[in-house]
Design a protein around this motif. Structure first.
Motif, PDB file in Angstrom:
ATOM      1  N   VAL A  82     -27.723  -0.599  40.101  1.00 41.69           N
ATOM      2  CA  VAL A  82     -28.403  -1.582  38.784  1.00 41.69           C
ATOM      3  C   VAL A  82     -27.207  -0.752  37.758  1.00 41.69           C
ATOM      4  O   VAL A  82     -27.169  -1.018  36.814  1.00 41.69           O
ATOM      5  CB  VAL A  82     -29.897  -0.440  38.439  1.00 41.69           C
ATOM      6  N   PHE A  83     -26.920   0.692  38.069  1.00 41.84           N
ATOM      7  CA  PHE A  83     -25.643   0.868  36.190  1.00 41.84           C
ATOM      8  C   PHE A  83     -25.103   0.335  36.935  1.00 41.84           C
ATOM      9  O   PHE A  83     -24.507   0.032  35.938  1.00 41.84           O
ATOM     10  CB  PHE A  83     -25.874   3.127  37.497  1.00 41.84           C
ATOM     11  N   HIS A  84     -23.995  -0.293  38.133  1.00 42.24           N
ATOM     12  CA  HIS A  84     -23.004  -1.106  37.473  1.00 42.24           C
ATOM     13  C   HIS A  84     -23.240  -2.554  36.888  1.00 42.24           C
ATOM     14  O   HIS A  84     -22.341  -2.801  36.088  1.00 42.24           O
ATOM     15  CB  HIS A  84     -22.868  -1.913  39.302  1.00 42.24           C
ATOM     16  N   ALA A  85     -24.510  -3.073  37.053  1.00 37.78           N
ATOM     17  CA  ALA A  85     -25.277  -4.125  36.293  1.00 37.78           C
ATOM     18  C   ALA A  85     -25.234  -3.929  34.821  1.00 37.78           C
ATOM     19  O   ALA A  85     -24.522  -3.723  33.653  1.00 37.78           O
ATOM     20  CB  ALA A  85     -26.265  -4.537  36.340  1.00 37.78           C
ATOM     21  N   ILE A  86     -25.360  -1.953  34.605  1.00 39.28           N
ATOM     22  CA  ILE A  86     -25.355  -2.204  33.117  1.00 39.28           C
ATOM     23  C   ILE A  86     -24.512  -1.641  32.843  1.00 39.28           C
ATOM     24  O   ILE A  86     -23.947  -2.019  31.739  1.00 39.28           O
ATOM     25  CB  ILE A  86     -26.518  -0.397  33.379  1.00 39.28           C
ATOM     26  N   LEU A  91     -19.755  -3.510  28.711  1.00 40.98           N
ATOM     27  CA  LEU A  91     -18.735  -3.670  28.455  1.00 40.98           C
ATOM     28  C   LEU A  91     -18.841  -5.347  27.980  1.00 40.98           C
ATOM     29  O   LEU A  91     -18.055  -5.260  26.831  1.00 40.98           O
ATOM     30  CB  LEU A  91     -17.544  -4.060  29.839  1.00 40.98           C
ATOM     31  N   TRP A  92     -19.390  -5.846  28.176  1.00 38.12           N
ATOM     32  CA  TRP A  92     -19.767  -8.031  27.464  1.00 38.12           C
ATOM     33  C   TRP A  92     -20.579  -7.142  26.284  1.00 38.12           C
ATOM     34  O   TRP A  92     -19.784  -8.320  25.306  1.00 38.12           O
ATOM     35  CB  TRP A  92     -20.889  -8.542  27.830  1.00 38.12           C
ATOM     36  N   CYS A  93     -21.313  -6.556  26.279  1.00 38.28           N
ATOM     37  CA  CYS A  93     -21.607  -5.996  24.669  1.00 38.28           C
ATOM     38  C   CYS A  93     -20.973  -5.632  23.822  1.00 38.28           C
ATOM     39  O   CYS A  93     -20.750  -5.773  22.402  1.00 38.28           O
ATOM     40  CB  CYS A  93     -23.136  -5.175  24.620  1.00 38.28           C
ATOM     41  N   ILE A  94     -19.566  -4.176  24.255  1.00 37.22           N
ATOM     42  CA  ILE A  94     -18.568  -4.601  23.559  1.00 37.22           C
ATOM     43  C   ILE A  94     -17.845  -5.040  23.102  1.00 37.22           C
ATOM     44  O   ILE A  94     -17.552  -5.580  21.974  1.00 37.22           O
ATOM     45  CB  ILE A  94     -17.945  -3.656  24.231  1.00 37.22           C
ATOM     46  N   ASN A  99     -16.253  -9.543  18.629  1.00 44.81           N
ATOM     47  CA  ASN A  99     -16.379 -11.063  18.410  1.00 44.81           C
ATOM     48  C   ASN A  99     -17.232 -11.174  16.792  1.00 44.81           C
ATOM     49  O   ASN A  99     -17.153 -11.258  15.891  1.00 44.81           O
ATOM     50  CB  ASN A  99     -17.080 -11.660  19.637  1.00 44.81           C
ATOM     51  N   GLU A 100     -18.111  -9.692  16.827  1.00 44.20           N
ATOM     52  CA  GLU A 100     -19.030 -10.228  15.738  1.00 44.20           C
ATOM     53  C   GLU A 100     -18.392  -9.687  14.104  1.00 44.20           C
ATOM     54  O   GLU A 100     -18.245 -10.407  13.189  1.00 44.20           O
ATOM     55  CB  GLU A 100     -20.493  -9.574  15.636  1.00 44.20           C
ATOM     56  N   ALA A 101     -17.232  -8.423  14.446  1.00 45.30           N
ATOM     57  CA  ALA A 101     -17.001  -7.934  13.803  1.00 45.30           C
ATOM     58  C   ALA A 101     -15.716  -8.820  13.773  1.00 45.30           C
ATOM     59  O   ALA A 101     -15.786  -9.280  12.111  1.00 45.30           O
ATOM     60  CB  ALA A 101     -16.269  -6.683  14.481  1.00 45.30           C
ATOM     61  N   VAL A 102     -15.566  -9.043  14.389  1.00 44.25           N
ATOM     62  CA  VAL A 102     -13.953 -10.271  14.315  1.00 44.25           C
ATOM     63  C   VAL A 102     -14.302 -11.431  13.291  1.00 44.25           C
ATOM     64  O   VAL A 102     -13.420 -12.046  12.241  1.00 44.25           O
ATOM     65  CB  VAL A 102     -13.127 -10.551  15.453  1.00 44.25           C
ATOM     66  N   PHE A 103     -14.946 -12.317  13.995  1.00 48.87           N
ATOM     67  CA  PHE A 103     -15.290 -13.911  13.583  1.00 48.87           C
ATOM     68  C   PHE A 103     -16.217 -13.826  12.337  1.00 48.87           C
ATOM     69  O   PHE A 103     -16.653 -14.851  11.834  1.00 48.87           O
ATOM     70  CB  PHE A 103     -15.519 -14.666  14.583  1.00 48.87           C
ATOM     71  N   GLU A 104     -17.040 -12.690  12.120  1.00 49.30           N
ATOM     72  CA  GLU A 104     -18.465 -13.129  11.342  1.00 49.30           C
ATOM     73  C   GLU A 104     -18.477 -11.877  10.458  1.00 49.30           C
ATOM     74  O   GLU A 104     -19.271 -12.171   9.803  1.00 49.30           O
ATOM     75  CB  GLU A 104     -19.809 -13.241  12.702  1.00 49.30           C
ATOM     76  N   GLU A 116     -28.638  -3.255  22.521  1.00 50.12           N
ATOM     77  CA  GLU A 116     -28.375  -4.779  23.297  1.00 50.12           C
ATOM     78  C   GLU A 116     -28.197  -4.264  24.408  1.00 50.12           C
ATOM     79  O   GLU A 116     -28.485  -5.318  25.503  1.00 50.12           O
ATOM     80  CB  GLU A 116     -27.561  -5.353  22.387  1.00 50.12           C
ATOM     81  N   ILE A 117     -27.843  -3.424  24.956  1.00 49.76           N
ATOM     82  CA  ILE A 117     -26.983  -3.359  26.429  1.00 49.76           C
ATOM     83  C   ILE A 117     -28.388  -2.887  27.070  1.00 49.76           C
ATOM     84  O   ILE A 117     -28.458  -3.558  28.619  1.00 49.76           O
ATOM     85  CB  ILE A 117     -25.966  -1.490  26.295  1.00 49.76           C
ATOM     86  N   LYS A 118     -29.687  -1.858  26.602  1.00 46.17           N
ATOM     87  CA  LYS A 118     -30.958  -1.903  27.028  1.00 46.17           C
ATOM     88  C   LYS A 118     -31.653  -2.956  27.270  1.00 46.17           C
ATOM     89  O   LYS A 118     -31.984  -3.338  28.334  1.00 46.17           O
ATOM     90  CB  LYS A 118     -31.480  -0.456  26.284  1.00 46.17           C
ATOM     91  N   GLY A 119     -31.840  -4.043  26.536  1.00 45.44           N
ATOM     92  CA  GLY A 119     -32.573  -4.925  26.537  1.00 45.44           C
ATOM     93  C   GLY A 119     -31.707  -5.956  27.258  1.00 45.44           C
ATOM     94  O   GLY A 119     -32.019  -6.693  27.968  1.00 45.44           O
TER      95      GLY A 119
END
Length: 146
Positions: A82-86, A91-94, A99-104, A116-119
């Protein structure tokens, strides 16, 4: 291996970028290693993740270290998975926040990314790890049976 399209890797590929400085912290060049490991924001996120998962704080020297952190987390086998999945979700959320900072032009907010990581990790684990009885309350406390 700098396959992540960071600002530095884009500049090395002769893509025109305004600056190679990290848009999140503004302190160093944005490489993959910086973005996921040494950026002040990433370090704060990893601190929140390890605190939530009751794992000793660690310092990753590479992205590979982050991908293998579950092996050294001192958790029972099921919780280590589970920790591995987290960690993967983190990594995905970072990356998404970057990307939201760069593009939006969206500001990167620690609590939003951590939420978002928790959810997202809750949904991934609940649906992929055969834990349909996992409750949100147990998840937010990282308190569930092996």
């Amino acid at each position: 291996m700098e396959r992540v399209t960071s600002l530095v890797s884009l500049a090395r590929r002769n893509v025109a970028v305004d600056s190679v400085v990290c848009l999140i912290c503004g302190m160093e060049e944005e490489t993959a290693e910086h973005l996921f490991n040494s950026c002040r924001f990433a370090q704060e996120i990893w601190g929140k993740v390890t605190n939530w998962c009751r794992v000793p704080d660690f310092f990753a020297f590479s992205i590979r270290d982050l991908l293998e952190a579950y092996k050294y987390a001192l958790l029972p086998k099921d919780k280590a998975k589970v920790f591995h999945a987290i960690c993967l979700t983190t990594l995905w959320c970072i990356w998404r926040a970057r990307n939201e900072a760069v593009f939006e032009g969206k500001p990167v907010r620690l609590e939003s990314v951590f939420g978002e990581i928790k959810g997202l990790s809750f949904l991934w684990v609940q649906n992929r790890a055969k834990k349909p009885s996992l409750s949100w309350n147990d998840w937010t406390r990282f308190d569930f049976g092996e």
